[in-house]
Design an enzyme around this catalytic site. Structure first.
Site, PDB file in Angstrom:
ATOM      1  N   ASP A 165       0.840  -1.207   0.000  1.00 60.87           N
ATOM      2  CA  ASP A 165       0.000   0.000   0.000  1.00 60.87           C
ATOM      3  C   ASP A 165       0.875   1.258   0.000  1.00 60.87           C
ATOM      4  O   ASP A 165       0.372   2.380  -0.046  1.00 60.87           O
ATOM      5  CB  ASP A 165      -1.034  -0.006   1.138  1.00 60.87           C
ATOM      6  CG  ASP A 165      -0.411  -0.060   2.517  1.00 60.87           C
ATOM      7  OD1 ASP A 165       0.833  -0.152   2.614  1.00 60.87           O
ATOM      8  OD2 ASP A 165      -1.164  -0.017   3.506  1.00 60.87           O
ATOM      9  N   SER A 166       2.200   1.056  -0.022  1.00 59.38           N
ATOM     10  CA  SER A 166       3.128   2.171  -0.273  1.00 59.38           C
ATOM     11  C   SER A 166       2.814   2.804  -1.622  1.00 59.38           C
ATOM     12  O   SER A 166       3.264   3.911  -1.908  1.00 59.38           O
ATOM     13  CB  SER A 166       4.586   1.682  -0.240  1.00 59.38           C
ATOM     14  OG  SER A 166       4.755   0.559  -1.082  1.00 59.38           O
ATOM     15  N   ASP A 180      -0.996  -6.168  -0.062  1.00 56.96           N
ATOM     16  CA  ASP A 180      -1.372  -5.541   1.210  1.00 56.96           C
ATOM     17  C   ASP A 180      -2.880  -5.374   1.331  1.00 56.96           C
ATOM     18  O   ASP A 180      -3.535  -4.929   0.375  1.00 56.96           O
ATOM     19  CB  ASP A 180      -0.753  -4.139   1.304  1.00 56.96           C
ATOM     20  CG  ASP A 180       0.562  -4.125   2.056  1.00 56.96           C
ATOM     21  OD1 ASP A 180       0.857  -5.101   2.770  1.00 56.96           O
ATOM     22  OD2 ASP A 180       1.297  -3.127   1.912  1.00 56.96           O
ATOM     23  N   LYS A 232      -1.118  -9.395   3.175  1.00 59.31           N
ATOM     24  CA  LYS A 232      -0.357  -8.902   4.330  1.00 59.31           C
ATOM     25  C   LYS A 232      -1.209  -7.909   5.099  1.00 59.31           C
ATOM     26  O   LYS A 232      -1.904  -7.082   4.498  1.00 59.31           O
ATOM     27  CB  LYS A 232       0.948  -8.249   3.873  1.00 59.31           C
ATOM     28  CG  LYS A 232       1.758  -7.610   5.020  1.00 59.31           C
ATOM     29  CD  LYS A 232       3.184  -7.297   4.626  1.00 59.31           C
ATOM     30  CE  LYS A 232       3.377  -6.028   3.861  1.00 59.31           C
ATOM     31  NZ  LYS A 232       2.925  -4.798   4.564  1.00 59.31           N
ATOM     32  N   GLU A 244      -1.122  -5.324   8.787  1.00 56.85           N
ATOM     33  CA  GLU A 244      -0.251  -4.715   9.795  1.00 56.85           C
ATOM     34  C   GLU A 244      -0.770  -4.949  11.213  1.00 56.85           C
ATOM     35  O   GLU A 244      -1.977  -4.843  11.457  1.00 56.85           O
ATOM     36  CB  GLU A 244      -0.138  -3.203   9.546  1.00 56.85           C
ATOM     37  CG  GLU A 244       0.561  -2.860   8.253  1.00 56.85           C
ATOM     38  CD  GLU A 244       0.768  -1.351   8.062  1.00 56.85           C
ATOM     39  OE1 GLU A 244       0.556  -0.562   9.008  1.00 56.85           O
ATOM     40  OE2 GLU A 244       1.148  -0.976   6.947  1.00 56.85           O
ATOM     41  N   GLU A 265       9.556  -4.248  10.066  1.00 59.28           N
ATOM     42  CA  GLU A 265       9.974  -2.962   9.486  1.00 59.28           C
ATOM     43  C   GLU A 265      10.598  -2.057  10.533  1.00 59.28           C
ATOM     44  O   GLU A 265       9.998  -1.804  11.589  1.00 59.28           O
ATOM     45  CB  GLU A 265       8.758  -2.264   8.840  1.00 59.28           C
ATOM     46  CG  GLU A 265       9.125  -0.913   8.227  1.00 59.28           C
ATOM     47  CD  GLU A 265       8.056  -0.329   7.305  1.00 59.28           C
ATOM     48  OE1 GLU A 265       7.014  -0.981   7.087  1.00 59.28           O
ATOM     49  OE2 GLU A 265       8.289   0.788   6.815  1.00 59.28           O
TER      50      GLU A 265
HETATM   51  O1  KIV Z   1       3.558  -1.092   1.554  1.00 57.74           O
HETATM   52  C1  KIV Z   1       4.747  -1.488   1.519  1.00 57.74           C
HETATM   53  O2  KIV Z   1       5.506  -1.233   0.583  1.00 57.74           O
HETATM   54  C2  KIV Z   1       5.213  -2.279   2.654  1.00 57.74           C
HETATM   55  C3  KIV Z   1       6.695  -2.435   2.797  1.00 57.74           C
HETATM   56  C4  KIV Z   1       7.266  -1.189   3.333  1.00 57.74           C
HETATM   57  C5  KIV Z   1       7.060  -3.616   3.609  1.00 57.74           C
HETATM   58  O3  KIV Z   1       4.444  -2.726   3.450  1.00 57.74           O
END
Ligand code: KIV
Length: 264
Positions: A51-52, A90, A115, A117, A182
């Protein structure tokens, strides 16, 4: 005659076997088909549709505005173009409460794992029970930025470190098949990687994790924001993007990245 290129996708078992035999796992974020094909061609083991993308693709200040529809769209772009790399997607901010969102990432996006968090043990266990492989994410949690105030090192204080270790064990017990750590001290990540049986993938977590992930645009030095201290500009000594990605792949496989300069 069927002339479609053959896909031989890596599986969770292949990644578990890599941890077992001490082979480092390489991972980069990816958000589109062209980079997906290139990253896959180089031989990077996993791609994370992070989600970056809210920050590096959409130009937002945080990852919070990213929607499940955004994630499905980008995950689909990535999975269409890859032949071998394992793809994790994510679950964005506030999307965990219904399994339908994780299902969308897999059914429409083609992700092999989702994934999420934080220490969300019940949600992990609920998803895993329904056949959805889950990767946990501890340490710095970008979706919590409004509570954290700033993106900074986590687990520096002994009590904080103890909590992260306990949460890592509980995520594994809940059925998580992988863990991203992280921005935590290298010693803490080393301890967790040694204690868990599932692969631990670090970003700003030192060289002793089972694998490494970086945000693609940071390591190619095309980010809008300043590159984090734990990342590295792999374009500096590369003539092409492909060469930069390959240099990252080789450096992680040989445990040359991250060096002390890129660790805490
Ligand atoms: O969203 C992302 O790119 C991430 C990484 C920083 C692990 O979760």
């Amino acid at each position: 005659m069927n002339d479609k290129p053959i896909k031989t996708l890596l599986t969770v078992n292949d990644l578990a076997a890599m941890k077992e035999c001490g082979e480092k796992i390489t991972c980069l974020t990816a958000y589109d088909a062209s980079f997906s094909a290139l990253i896959d061609k180089v031989g990077i083991d996993m791609m994370l549709v992070g989600d970056s993308l809210g920050m590096v693709i959409q130009g937002c200040d945080t990852t919070l505005p990213v929607t499940i529809a955004d994630m499905v769209y980008h995950t689909r772009c990535v999975t269409k173009a890859r032949r071998r790399s394992f793809v994790i997607a994510d679950l964005p901010f506030m999307s965990y409460s219904t399994p339908a969102n994780a299902a969308k990432l897999m059914q429409r996006g083609g992700a092999q794992m989702v994934k999420l968090e934080g220490p969300r043990f019940e949600i992990v266990s609920f998803l895993v029970d329904q056949g959805i492989p889950v990767c946990g994410h501890l340490g710095l949690l970008p979706q919590m930025i409004n509570q954290l105030g700033t993106y900074k090192l986590q687990g520096k204080e002994p009590a904080e470190a103890k909590q992260i270790i306990a949460d890592a064990h509980l995520l594994q017990q809940a059925g998580a098949g992988m863990l991203v750590l992280e921005c935590v001290p290298a010693e803490l990540a080393k301890e967790i990687s040694a204690q868990l049986s599932i692969p631990v993938i670090g970003i700003g977590a030192g060289v002793d994790c089972d694998g490494q992930v970086l945000v693609l645009y940071d390591m190619l030095d095309v980010g809008i924001d300043k590159r984090p201290r734990f990342s590295k500009n792999f374009m500096l000594q590369a003539a092409t993007i492909e060469a930069a990605i390959d240099a990252y792949h080789q450096a992680v496989k040989k445990a040359l990245f991250p060096s002390l300069e890129h660790s805490f």
